[in-house]
Design an enzyme around this catalytic site. Sequence first.
Site, PDB file in Angstrom:
ATOM      1  N   GLU A  93      34.745 -69.360  53.914  1.00 31.41           N
ATOM      2  CA  GLU A  93      35.183 -67.891  53.277  1.00 31.41           C
ATOM      3  C   GLU A  93      35.423 -68.191  51.726  1.00 31.41           C
ATOM      4  O   GLU A  93      36.474 -68.529  51.426  1.00 31.41           O
ATOM      5  CB  GLU A  93      36.477 -67.470  53.742  1.00 31.41           C
ATOM      6  CG  GLU A  93      36.727 -66.047  53.407  1.00 31.41           C
ATOM      7  CD  GLU A  93      37.866 -65.374  53.873  1.00 31.41           C
ATOM      8  OE1 GLU A  93      37.927 -64.125  53.864  1.00 31.41           O
ATOM      9  OE2 GLU A  93      38.718 -66.225  54.339  1.00 31.41           O
TER      10      GLU A  93
ATOM     11  N   ALA B 279      43.102 -63.117  47.884  1.00 30.91           N
ATOM     12  CA  ALA B 279      43.806 -64.330  47.431  1.00 30.91           C
ATOM     13  C   ALA B 279      43.209 -65.522  46.981  1.00 30.91           C
ATOM     14  O   ALA B 279      43.563 -66.518  46.749  1.00 30.91           O
ATOM     15  CB  ALA B 279      44.674 -64.661  48.618  1.00 30.91           C
ATOM     16  N   HIS B 280      41.803 -65.358  46.703  1.00 27.98           N
ATOM     17  CA  HIS B 280      41.057 -66.353  46.490  1.00 27.98           C
ATOM     18  C   HIS B 280      40.930 -66.532  44.890  1.00 27.98           C
ATOM     19  O   HIS B 280      40.931 -65.519  44.173  1.00 27.98           O
ATOM     20  CB  HIS B 280      39.394 -66.325  46.939  1.00 27.98           C
ATOM     21  CG  HIS B 280      39.350 -65.926  48.295  1.00 27.98           C
ATOM     22  ND1 HIS B 280      38.959 -67.312  49.024  1.00 27.98           N
ATOM     23  CD2 HIS B 280      39.676 -65.063  49.204  1.00 27.98           C
ATOM     24  CE1 HIS B 280      38.730 -66.952  50.044  1.00 27.98           C
ATOM     25  NE2 HIS B 280      39.390 -65.824  50.350  1.00 27.98           N
TER      26      HIS B 280
ATOM     27  N   ASP C 285      47.339 -55.958  62.636  1.00 27.09           N
ATOM     28  CA  ASP C 285      48.425 -56.813  62.481  1.00 27.09           C
ATOM     29  C   ASP C 285      49.609 -55.438  62.044  1.00 27.09           C
ATOM     30  O   ASP C 285      50.927 -55.892  61.782  1.00 27.09           O
ATOM     31  CB  ASP C 285      48.652 -57.821  61.594  1.00 27.09           C
ATOM     32  CG  ASP C 285      48.475 -57.343  60.216  1.00 27.09           C
ATOM     33  OD1 ASP C 285      47.943 -56.076  59.875  1.00 27.09           O
ATOM     34  OD2 ASP C 285      48.443 -58.086  59.217  1.00 27.09           O
TER      35      ASP C 285
ATOM     36  N   ASP D  81      42.792 -63.997  61.059  1.00 21.84           N
ATOM     37  CA  ASP D  81      43.101 -63.987  59.468  1.00 21.84           C
ATOM     38  C   ASP D  81      44.365 -64.841  59.245  1.00 21.84           C
ATOM     39  O   ASP D  81      44.977 -64.706  58.128  1.00 21.84           O
ATOM     40  CB  ASP D  81      42.939 -62.989  58.636  1.00 21.84           C
ATOM     41  CG  ASP D  81      42.616 -63.369  57.234  1.00 21.84           C
ATOM     42  OD1 ASP D  81      42.340 -64.479  56.695  1.00 21.84           O
ATOM     43  OD2 ASP D  81      42.739 -62.443  56.311  1.00 21.84           O
TER      44      ASP D  81
ATOM     45  N   LEU E  91      47.585 -58.413  49.852  1.00 24.16           N
ATOM     46  CA  LEU E  91      47.696 -59.191  50.994  1.00 24.16           C
ATOM     47  C   LEU E  91      47.068 -60.490  50.893  1.00 24.16           C
ATOM     48  O   LEU E  91      45.856 -60.639  50.395  1.00 24.16           O
ATOM     49  CB  LEU E  91      47.323 -58.454  52.305  1.00 24.16           C
ATOM     50  CG  LEU E  91      48.167 -57.056  52.501  1.00 24.16           C
ATOM     51  CD1 LEU E  91      47.254 -56.311  53.678  1.00 24.16           C
ATOM     52  CD2 LEU E  91      49.418 -57.348  53.150  1.00 24.16           C
TER      53      LEU E  91
ATOM     54  N   GLY F  90      46.089 -62.634  53.861  1.00 28.96           N
ATOM     55  CA  GLY F  90      46.051 -63.004  55.466  1.00 28.96           C
ATOM     56  C   GLY F  90      47.226 -62.598  56.145  1.00 28.96           C
ATOM     57  O   GLY F  90      48.003 -61.754  55.710  1.00 28.96           O
TER      58      GLY F  90
END
Length: 376
Positions: A125, A136-137, A244, A269, A303, A305
């Site tokens: 990913e 978040a990358h 979730d 995730d 978010l 994950g």
Amino acid sequence: MSTLVRARRIVTATEDLRDGWLVVDDVGAVGALGTGVPPRTDTAATVDGTIVPGLIDLHAHGALGHDFATCDVDGAVAAARHHRSRGTTSLIASVATGSVSDTAAALARLRPLVMDGTLAGLHLEGPWLSPARRGAHRADLLHAPTPPEVDTYLAAADGALRIVTLAPELPGALETVHRLVAAGVVVAIGHTDASADQTRRAIDAGATLVTHLFNGMPPLHHRTPGPVGVALTDDRVLLECIVDGHHLDATTVDLVQRTAPGRIVLVSDAMSATGCGDGDHTIAGSAVSVRDGVALLADGSSLAGSTITVADAARRLLARGIPLTEVVRATAARPARLLGRPAPLTVGAPADMVLVDAASGRWSTLDTTPTSAVLR
């Protein structure tokens, strides 16, 4: 040796058996299953509850403080065991964005765990993601794919790479889809700012999965449907959903179920904080804060994950009134088909099983090795 397992209910990829039984043969596969009088076996056990196939998680970054992109082999084993203890018998380890050298090293480091069955495969990913939808990358590590880089990752994984997520609007992305599909890798569309046409072209090229639908992509708009609109209306792709309670509103999950019946796949995730308490962590090079079990970038902008397992998502679907047979398809049958595996808990398939305890709500992996016939 063979082992007979009886249960009040056994739900496989294709059958729903009441007061059923199945036989685990001497190589750990399903030898037979049915109702009524079972065949003779060397050992036998009865469980009080419902047996379903082992859960398959196509997208998980770690657990217990271990991130698959950076942890050592022992940490990866510990993370996989955590997920397995909660019913996930097949785990695809997701490697988030890093430098080319670090990513190749992670793939090479994790490959032996795929070969020995600890992991079911590896998922890349990043780094071929859209900076506009990076989540978040780290933005400075994202870039378009090149043929030499594709070859570097394929060589490092050496057959263990099962899934790659990419943004189809990037230069060279469609050629990369063709190259990966030819190498037997599932291509997923995700972390993308693609138009509807760009998304369709990626599917035409061979993409068959959408990474965490709605998250990491533009919202659905009535004049610019984008990736979400295509995903919901193109039957060629399966749709990852993180159920979730945070990534998707319950009404949105209902929308996916009704608009794209038979295509939802539950994923966790799960990031490294899964199985840990609240605290500060890192994923994909970004600082993450976990509070009340919710993982957010430290600046609160996205978010980062989840901290669930697939069983947690399955319980949420059941609580919404989704039949167990559909939950089994979303957690085992569809991901197995995507990976080219036999239909779970059918004759000849691996006897990966989970016991669902209706009273406690717990989903736990069953150890059905013929030598012990110990069910835990």
